[in-house]
Design a protein around this motif. Structure first.
Motif, PDB file in Angstrom:
ATOM      1  N   UNK A  86      -7.261   0.293   5.306  1.00  0.00           N
ATOM      2  CA  UNK A  86      -6.832  -1.147   5.024  1.00  0.00           C
ATOM      3  C   UNK A  86      -7.787  -1.749   4.104  1.00  0.00           C
ATOM      4  N   UNK A  87      -7.280  -2.998   3.799  1.00  0.00           N
ATOM      5  CA  UNK A  87      -8.038  -3.608   2.675  1.00  0.00           C
ATOM      6  C   UNK A  87      -7.376  -4.972   2.776  1.00  0.00           C
ATOM      7  N   UNK A  88      -8.553  -5.889   2.508  1.00  0.00           N
ATOM      8  CA  UNK A  88      -8.257  -7.405   2.427  1.00  0.00           C
ATOM      9  C   UNK A  88      -8.600  -8.027   1.118  1.00  0.00           C
ATOM     10  N   UNK A  89      -7.533  -8.478   0.518  1.00  0.00           N
ATOM     11  CA  UNK A  89      -8.133  -8.916  -0.849  1.00  0.00           C
ATOM     12  C   UNK A  89      -8.158 -10.668  -0.555  1.00  0.00           C
ATOM     13  N   UNK A 133      -3.438  -0.220  -3.896  1.00  0.00           N
ATOM     14  CA  UNK A 133      -4.693   0.191  -3.343  1.00  0.00           C
ATOM     15  C   UNK A 133      -4.209   1.241  -2.187  1.00  0.00           C
ATOM     16  N   UNK A 134      -3.643   0.717  -1.385  1.00  0.00           N
ATOM     17  CA  UNK A 134      -3.208   1.693  -0.393  1.00  0.00           C
ATOM     18  C   UNK A 134      -2.290   2.782  -0.596  1.00  0.00           C
ATOM     19  N   UNK A 171      -7.394  -6.047 -10.862  1.00  0.00           N
ATOM     20  CA  UNK A 171      -7.232  -7.399 -10.836  1.00  0.00           C
ATOM     21  C   UNK A 171      -7.279  -7.929 -12.114  1.00  0.00           C
ATOM     22  N   UNK A 172      -6.298  -8.940 -12.586  1.00  0.00           N
ATOM     23  CA  UNK A 172      -6.232  -9.397 -13.894  1.00  0.00           C
ATOM     24  C   UNK A 172      -7.181 -10.554 -14.120  1.00  0.00           C
ATOM     25  N   UNK A 173      -8.441  -9.850 -14.508  1.00  0.00           N
ATOM     26  CA  UNK A 173      -9.605 -10.850 -15.108  1.00  0.00           C
ATOM     27  C   UNK A 173      -9.169 -11.670 -16.318  1.00  0.00           C
ATOM     28  N   UNK A 218      -2.277 -11.128  -4.387  1.00  0.00           N
ATOM     29  CA  UNK A 218      -3.358 -10.441  -3.532  1.00  0.00           C
ATOM     30  C   UNK A 218      -2.388  -9.435  -2.601  1.00  0.00           C
ATOM     31  N   UNK A 219      -1.315  -9.685  -2.373  1.00  0.00           N
ATOM     32  CA  UNK A 219      -0.466  -8.602  -1.499  1.00  0.00           C
ATOM     33  C   UNK A 219      -0.004  -7.344  -2.432  1.00  0.00           C
ATOM     34  N   UNK A 220       0.091  -7.627  -3.756  1.00  0.00           N
ATOM     35  CA  UNK A 220       0.503  -6.566  -4.464  1.00  0.00           C
ATOM     36  C   UNK A 220      -0.815  -5.737  -4.920  1.00  0.00           C
ATOM     37  N   UNK A 221      -1.958  -6.212  -4.777  1.00  0.00           N
ATOM     38  CA  UNK A 221      -2.961  -5.560  -4.982  1.00  0.00           C
ATOM     39  C   UNK A 221      -3.637  -4.880  -3.776  1.00  0.00           C
TER      40      UNK A 221
END
Length: 266
Positions: free
Chosen positions: A110-113, A101-102, A83-85, A94-97
């Motif tokens: 599954x992951x929800x950002x 991850x997957x 994540x670009x802090x 968020x979709x790219x993250x």
């Protein structure tokens, strides 16, 4: 030529003596000065909001939190998410993250950002759960309820049966392999494991697949169960429970035809 009659002259005089119709009301266009002022206000508001979200330091990423991990560590997830802090929170992809991850952590099902205003990103992870394992040398490959081989571990997880795929390359078993493919046979084994009664699942050591219609279980104490195909799983589970209650000393059970279950051995 005859002139207008007395009645016609009276009607004309009566019509001309009434008050004139009121003039039509005209809509006034908005004043130019008001329109310009409104446009300037809207532009300033848009510019201000853009600066707040993108240019100021008020709504930037300062922390990344992780929840839902069991085998993975929060630091593994955080490092992979990348994540670009320090960047504006609104511009985080968020979709790219989620995709990253997957793809890089196959244990994540599954992951929800989620943006957590004003300064956070939340990574809500759901890990895959193994329902079967496949032994490969000294390691074990975990298989989830969808039949996905998602992780290789050095120690078998407790309480997870082995999947033994021993399909013959000749005869009817070979025809079954050609028709359904190995992936489908693995999913059938997963399907069977999902229908096992809780007491049976705890005692199951292996799910053996020889063909689509020939799936069996190896239980504690050398007991076996002929299950057949993965079809009618709920009915087979009920039949197996009844058999085990009625013949607690039996060692072999057959529920491949749930309407005619059988047990043998003692």
């Amino acid at each position: 030529m005859a002139g207008p009659t007395t009645a016609e002259r009276g009607e004309r005089q009566q019509g001309s003596s009434g008050p004139p119709p009121p003039p039509a009301r005209r809509l006034r266009p908005p004043r130019l000065r008001t329109a310009v002022a409104l446009a300037v206000v809207l532009l300033l508001l848009a510019a201000g909001l853009g600066w707040v979200f993108y240019g100021s330091g008020w709504l930037r990423v300062e922390r990344v939190s992780v929840s839902g991990t069991r085998v993975l560590t929060p630091e593994q997830v955080r490092r992979t998410a990348d994540v670009p802090v320090g960047e504006p929170l609104i511009s985080v992809d968020t979709e790219g993250i989620e995709t990253r991850l997957r793809q890089k952590l196959s244990r994540i099902g599954a992951v929800d950002v989620v943006r957590s205003w004003p300064h956070g990103i939340e990574l809500k992870v759901t890990e895959r759960t193994p329902v079967l394992i496949v032994q490969k040398g000294r390691n074990f490959i975990e298989v989830d309820r969808e039949g996905v081989h998602f992780a290789t571990v050095s120690q078998a997880p407790k309480g997870v049966p082995r999947l033994e795929l021993s399909v013959s390359r000749s005869g009817s078993a070979a025809a079954s392999l050609r028709r359904f493919g190995e992936g489908r046979l693995v999913r059938e084994a997963v399907r069977v494991a999902g229908h096992l009664p809780a007491a049976v699942a705890r005692d199951t050591r292996a799910v053996k697949v020889r063909s689509y219609d020939d799936i069996s279980l190896e239980l504690d104490g050398g007991r076996t169960v002929a299950w057949g195909s993965g079809e009618k799983g709920a009915r087979k589970a009920r039949a197996l429970t009844a058999l085990m209650k009625g013949a607690p000393g039996a060692r072999h059970f057959d529920v491949s035809v749930p309407t005619a279950p059988a047990s043998s051995g003692s």
